[in-house]
Motif scaffolding. Structure first.
Motif, short mmCIF file in Angstrom:
data_model
loop_
_atom_site.label_atom_id
_atom_site.label_comp_id
_atom_site.label_asym_id
_atom_site.label_seq_id
_atom_site.Cartn_x
_atom_site.Cartn_y
_atom_site.Cartn_z
N GLY A 132 0.82 -1.20 0.00
CA GLY A 132 0.00 0.00 0.00
C GLY A 132 0.85 1.26 0.00
N ALA A 133 1.96 1.22 0.76
CA ALA A 133 2.74 2.44 0.98
C ALA A 133 4.24 2.26 0.80
N SER A 134 4.69 1.03 0.51
CA SER A 134 6.14 0.77 0.50
C SER A 134 6.66 0.50 -0.91
N SER A 135 7.96 0.75 -1.06
CA SER A 135 8.68 0.42 -2.30
C SER A 135 9.59 -0.74 -1.95
N LEU A 136 9.18 -1.95 -2.29
CA LEU A 136 9.83 -3.14 -1.75
C LEU A 136 10.93 -3.67 -2.67
N VAL A 137 12.10 -3.88 -2.08
CA VAL A 137 13.24 -4.45 -2.79
C VAL A 137 13.35 -5.91 -2.39
N PHE A 138 13.59 -6.78 -3.37
CA PHE A 138 13.60 -8.22 -3.13
C PHE A 138 14.99 -8.79 -3.40
N SER A 139 15.40 -9.72 -2.55
CA SER A 139 16.70 -10.35 -2.74
C SER A 139 16.75 -11.69 -1.99
N ILE A 140 17.53 -12.63 -2.52
CA ILE A 140 17.75 -13.91 -1.83
C ILE A 140 19.25 -14.00 -1.53
N ASP A 141 19.57 -14.18 -0.27
CA ASP A 141 20.98 -14.24 0.13
C ASP A 141 21.77 -15.22 -0.74
N GLU A 142 22.91 -14.78 -1.19
CA GLU A 142 23.89 -15.61 -1.91
C GLU A 142 23.39 -16.17 -3.24
N HIS A 143 22.22 -15.68 -3.71
CA HIS A 143 21.65 -16.19 -4.96
C HIS A 143 21.36 -15.06 -5.94
N PRO A 144 22.29 -14.79 -6.86
CA PRO A 144 21.96 -13.85 -7.93
C PRO A 144 20.81 -14.41 -8.77
N LEU B 59 20.43 -22.28 -8.66
CA LEU B 59 20.61 -22.93 -7.37
C LEU B 59 22.04 -23.40 -7.23
N LYS B 60 22.46 -23.48 -5.99
CA LYS B 60 23.83 -23.92 -5.72
C LYS B 60 23.86 -25.43 -5.70
N SER B 61 24.97 -26.00 -6.08
CA SER B 61 25.09 -27.44 -5.96
C SER B 61 25.43 -27.78 -4.50
N ALA B 62 26.04 -26.83 -3.80
CA ALA B 62 26.35 -27.03 -2.39
C ALA B 62 26.65 -25.68 -1.77
N PRO B 63 26.54 -25.47 -0.47
CA PRO B 63 25.97 -26.45 0.43
C PRO B 63 24.44 -26.33 0.47
N ALA B 64 23.79 -27.42 0.74
CA ALA B 64 22.36 -27.36 0.95
C ALA B 64 22.11 -26.58 2.23
N GLY B 65 20.94 -26.01 2.36
CA GLY B 65 20.67 -25.28 3.58
C GLY B 65 19.60 -24.23 3.40
N ASP B 66 19.54 -23.29 4.31
CA ASP B 66 18.53 -22.24 4.30
C ASP B 66 19.16 -20.90 3.95
N TYR B 67 18.49 -20.16 3.08
CA TYR B 67 18.98 -18.85 2.68
C TYR B 67 17.86 -17.84 2.94
N THR B 68 18.22 -16.71 3.51
CA THR B 68 17.20 -15.72 3.86
C THR B 68 16.76 -14.96 2.61
N VAL B 69 15.45 -14.85 2.46
CA VAL B 69 14.84 -14.03 1.42
C VAL B 69 14.51 -12.69 2.08
N ARG B 70 15.01 -11.60 1.52
CA ARG B 70 14.82 -10.30 2.16
C ARG B 70 13.95 -9.38 1.30
N VAL B 71 13.02 -8.71 1.96
CA VAL B 71 12.16 -7.75 1.29
C VAL B 71 12.16 -6.49 2.14
N ALA B 72 12.72 -5.41 1.61
CA ALA B 72 12.89 -4.19 2.42
C ALA B 72 12.38 -2.98 1.67
N ASN B 73 11.83 -2.03 2.43
CA ASN B 73 11.30 -0.79 1.85
C ASN B 73 12.44 0.18 1.56
N ASN B 74 12.50 0.73 0.35
CA ASN B 74 13.54 1.73 0.08
C ASN B 74 13.01 3.15 -0.11
#
Ligand SMILES: *[C@@H]1O[C@H](CO)[C@@H](O)[C@H](O)[C@H]1NC(C)=O
Ligand SMILES: *[C@@H]1O[C@H](CO)[C@@H](O)[C@H](O)[C@H]1NC(C)=O
Ligand SMILES: *[C@@H]1O[C@H](CO)[C@@H](O)[C@H](O)[C@H]1NC(C)=O
Ligand SMILES: *[C@@H]1O[C@H](CO)[C@@H](O)[C@H](O)[C@H]1NC(C)=O
Ligand SMILES: *[C@@H]1O[C@H](CO)[C@@H](O)[C@H](O)[C@H]1NC(C)=O
Ligand SMILES: *[C@@H]1O[C@H](CO)[C@@H](O)[C@H](O)[C@H]1NC(C)=O
Ligand SMILES: *[C@@H]1O[C@H](CO)[C@@H](O)[C@H](O)[C@H]1NC(C)=O
Ligand SMILES: *[C@@H]1O[C@H](CO)[C@@H](O)[C@H](O)[C@H]1NC(C)=O
Ligand SMILES: *[C@@H]1O[C@H](CO)[C@@H](O)[C@H](O)[C@H]1NC(C)=O
Ligand SMILES: *[C@@H]1O[C@H](CO)[C@@H](O)[C@H](O)[C@H]1NC(C)=O
Ligand SMILES: *[C@@H]1O[C@H](CO)[C@@H](O)[C@H](O)[C@H]1NC(C)=O
Ligand SMILES: *[C@@H]1O[C@H](CO)[C@@H](O)[C@H](O)[C@H]1NC(C)=O
Ligand SMILES: [Cu+2]
Length: 590
Positions: A292-304, A337-352
């Motif tokens: 409604g009011a934000s300009s959201l930037v999206f990114s996934i850690d370590e994943h272009p 996707l990475k071949s390794a290491p498997a795991g969890d990567y933070t997805v970030r959505v921030a207002n700019n």
């Protein structure tokens, strides 16, 4: 069951031609209920019990019958954002223009053709109901014959990318607040303060209300915000003080309740989890902002990611670490996707936007048990800026359509539309200030052009080219996500200085470097340029090909309801048009 004559005719056409002839029926039942969002209870609009609403999956060429069942105590309409509605202006969902409001207990059947492929979104188009949660994703799978841009990335990886595209998933990002949309508009009227804050960022409807310490907020305050703040600080919600928004307009801060721009109350809700198959090479997401009011930037850690389609059209893929998603825009991204290491990567959505620092997070998980010893490394900080020295943000100037299409070199008509506030911080103009009472025009403009005042509309001729100059006449306005209904526009020029010309043609004589006729983007939603240090302008050009009344407006909800809108009465030389009997009034299903 009896088959209508039009259905029979369609069936005959399908037998003769080799085209998709599915009729896809979809229904949403809208209810107004107390629900828990971001860990706190509030009244919200649910679509079939969900927020966001259920996804609509289509194949290019499908005919859609979308039934809206209004079980809410107030009226509504539904718009199909980005859908061209060629030849079906009565299904565009704008109250007062293409239909009457759907009253409580009533139904409305929208019929349209999924002519174009790609990522879209349906949402309420009445008052500020988007802020109550009425939105859901639409995906139209391209016909097999449509050329894909993946070989431009890698011929070896093309097949893997095609597979990822076949399993693409929507990610709806939005923001949320503790007040209903009607409460917000009332607070604005009572206090003079426009709503510019939210208390959480949602990812597919999931999130929490975080209340970082004031020290933490001070530490992440941007240089730009510090300039506005002087020696003050952001509020405990991460917001600029209201004086910065209200300026010289009258205001009464005693009328502002806690939680509007200060008074953070933490609550914990669910976190969205994207599970990926670690034996796949790529995963594809369709990013959609319904904030409604934000300009959201999206990114996934370590994943272009490769941005490969924008607003439902392919583009030459661009590798980025983060992308700003203006409200209403859609970006399709191919994540390697990475071949390794498997795991969890933070997805970030921030207002700019400078008005507030706020973010939300989700997790992309490779599906194996989380095994990491350390958290993933961010590209993006909490204010939507770079967290590393090398973070690559999508640069809109580098986006090239695939394939390129060229607009006419000269427009037949030019309209210069001044954007500014008038009388209050929450009343806006696009030329004039479009009153919200226009949603109640009777009959709607489609059925009688005289229903709307010339002050709030422009009339165009079919088969002509029209230039719209979005003229940001003052400094310090946020970038406005300018959305056009019906067919897309070409983004032909922009600048960060006053637009003092009478047309693009004249401007070209002085500032040709500000224009692009070679490979302009084709968009239905695009940001006006920043106006931090000077007024700015955006020049868009479109071809009038679909007679009907279509809205042009800012997709920031409070700017839209505040009047930053204009009715384009397209192809009036072809009015009145043949309107199917069933649409001459709000219709019930057969
Ligand atoms: C449609 O809405 C009415 C009330 O407005 C409700 O009684 C009915 O159950 C709804 N139908 C469906 C299929 O949800
Ligand atoms: C994608 O799906 C379509 C049908 O939905 C199929 O024809 C095509 O072969 C699939 N492509 C890949 C690469 O899986
Ligand atoms: C902060 O600003 C106010 C008003 O601008 C001023 O009176 C005050 O001295 C400043 N405080 C500091 C610590 O600079
Ligand atoms: C993961 O992908 C592989 C290769 O494409 C496939 O064989 C397997 O079935 C997938 N697994 C799941 C759980 O989808
Ligand atoms: C950003 O999100 C994290 C949760 O992932 C939260 O701890 C933090 O407080 C948020 N920051 C802001 C400014 O919202
Ligand atoms: C998890 O960690 C263990 C021990 O370090 C290691 O043997 C295993 O391969 C890891 N599993 C995955 C999926 O990374
Ligand atoms: C972000 O980018 C700016 C400009 O390129 C740079 O000065 C700054 O160091 C970067 N921030 C981080 C945390 O690397
Ligand atoms: C974006 O790309 C354009 C065209 O290549 C370039 O002129 C401009 O400097 C870039 N902007 C940024 C912020 O990198
Ligand atoms: C602005 O205020 C003037 C004077 O009261 C009034 O005539 C005008 O209608 C107002 N315009 C809007 C858009 O509110
Ligand atoms: C359209 O509206 C105008 C103004 O209200 C009215 O004079 C005219 O008769 C209407 N036309 C039709 C066809 O209803
Ligand atoms: C457009 O805005 C500029 C200020 O940025 C102003 O000088 C100019 O007169 C405006 N154009 C029109 C046609 O109003
Ligand atoms: C409007 O113009 C478009 C583009 O030339 C054309 O395809 C369409 O048939 C016209 N519509 C009418 C009703 O004349
Ligand atoms: Cu705006």
């Amino acid at each position: 069951m009896k088959m209508s004559r039009s259905r029979l005719a369609l069936l005959a056409l399908c037998l003769v031609q080799w085209v998709s002839c599915r009729v896809v029926q979809f229904q949403i039942d809208l209810t107004w209920e107390v629900v828990e969002v971001a860990g706190a209870l509030r009244k919200a609009i649910l679509s079939n019990g969900q927020l966001p609403g259920p996804a609509l999956w289509l194949k290019q060429g499908d005919d859609v019958e979308f039934l809206v069942n209004n079980s809410m105590p107030f009226s509504t309409t539904v718009h199909f954002h980005g859908i061209g509605q060629q030849g079906t202006p009565w299904s565009d969902g704008v109250p007062g223009l293409s239909q009457a409001e759907i009253q409580p207990g009533d139904q409305f059947l929208y019929k349209w053709k999924a002519a174009d492929y790609g990522s879209y979104v349906y949402h309420s188009h009445e008052r500020a109901q988007i802020e109550d949660g009425l939105y859901g994703p639409i995906y139209i799978a391209p016909e097999d014959s449509v050329a894909r841009p993946f070989a431009l990335v890698s011929e070896t990886d093309e097949q893997a990318m095609l597979e990822a595209e076949n399993h693409t998933q929507p990610i709806v990002i939005s923001d949320w607040r503790p007040f209903t949309s009607e409460e917000i508009m009332q607070i604005q009227t009572d206090s003079g303060v426009e709503n510019y804050c939210s208390n959480s960022v949602l990812i597919n409807g999931k999130g929490s209300v975080f209340c970082p310490s004031q020290d933490h907020i001070n530490a992440i305050t941007t240089e730009q915000q510090k300039q506005v703040l002087g020696n003050g600080t952001l509020t405990d919600m991460g917001c600029l003080p209201p004086q910065a928004i209200v300026g010289t307009y009258p205001s009464d801060l005693s009328k502002v309740p806690k939680g509007f721009y200060e008074g953070c109350t933490p609550s914990e809700g669910p976190t969205e989890m994207f599970k990926v198959n670690s034996s796949s090479e790529y995963v594809s997401y369709d990013l959609i902002s319904m904030a409604g009011a934000s300009s959201l930037v999206f990114s996934i850690d370590e994943h272009p990611m490769y941005v490969y389609a924008v607003d439902g059209r392919y583009v030459e893929p661009l590798l980025v670490d983060a992308v700003t998603v203006p409200i209403g825009s859609r970006y399709s991204v191919m994540v390697k996707l990475k071949s390794a290491p498997a795991g969890d990567y933070t997805v970030r959505v921030a207002n700019n936007y400078a008005t507030q620092v706020i973010n939300g997070t989700a997790v992309m998980s490779y599906g194996t048990a989380p095994n990491q010893s350390s958290p993933s490394q961010p590209y993006l900080n909490e204010a939507g800026g770079n967290a590393t020295a090398t973070t690559v943000f999508l640069n809109e100037s580098r986006v090239v359509p695939f394939p390129v299409e060229a607009p006419a070199l000269k427009a037949d008509r030019t309209y210069i539309l001044n954007v500014n506030t008038i009388n209050a911080s929450y009343i806006w103009t696009l030329g004039n200030s479009y009153p919200m009472s226009n949603e109640e025009l009777m009959p709607p403009v489609l059925f009688n052009r005289s229903s709307i005042s010339a002050a709030y509309s422009v009339a165009t001729l079919n088969n002509t080219w029209v230039d719209l100059i979005i003229n940001i006449t003052t400094m310090g306005q946020p970038q406005h996500p300018i959305h056009k209904h019906s067919n897309k526009y070409f983004v032909i020029g922009q600048g960060t200085e006053p637009f003092t010309y009478s047309s693009v043609e004249e401007a070209m004589e002085y500032i040709p470097q500000n224009f692009n006729f070679q490979n302009p983007q084709m968009r239905d939603t695009f940001y006006s340029p920043a106006s931090n240090t000077a007024p700015s302008w955006l020049a868009i050009r479109y071809f009038v090909q679909n007679p009907g009344p279509f809205l042009l407006h800012c997709h920031l909800q409070m700017h839209h309801t505040g009047g930053l809108a204009l009715a384009l009465l397209d192809g009036v030389d072809a009015w009145p048009m043949d309107i199917p009997e069933e649409y001459s009034m709000p219709v019930m299903p057969e």
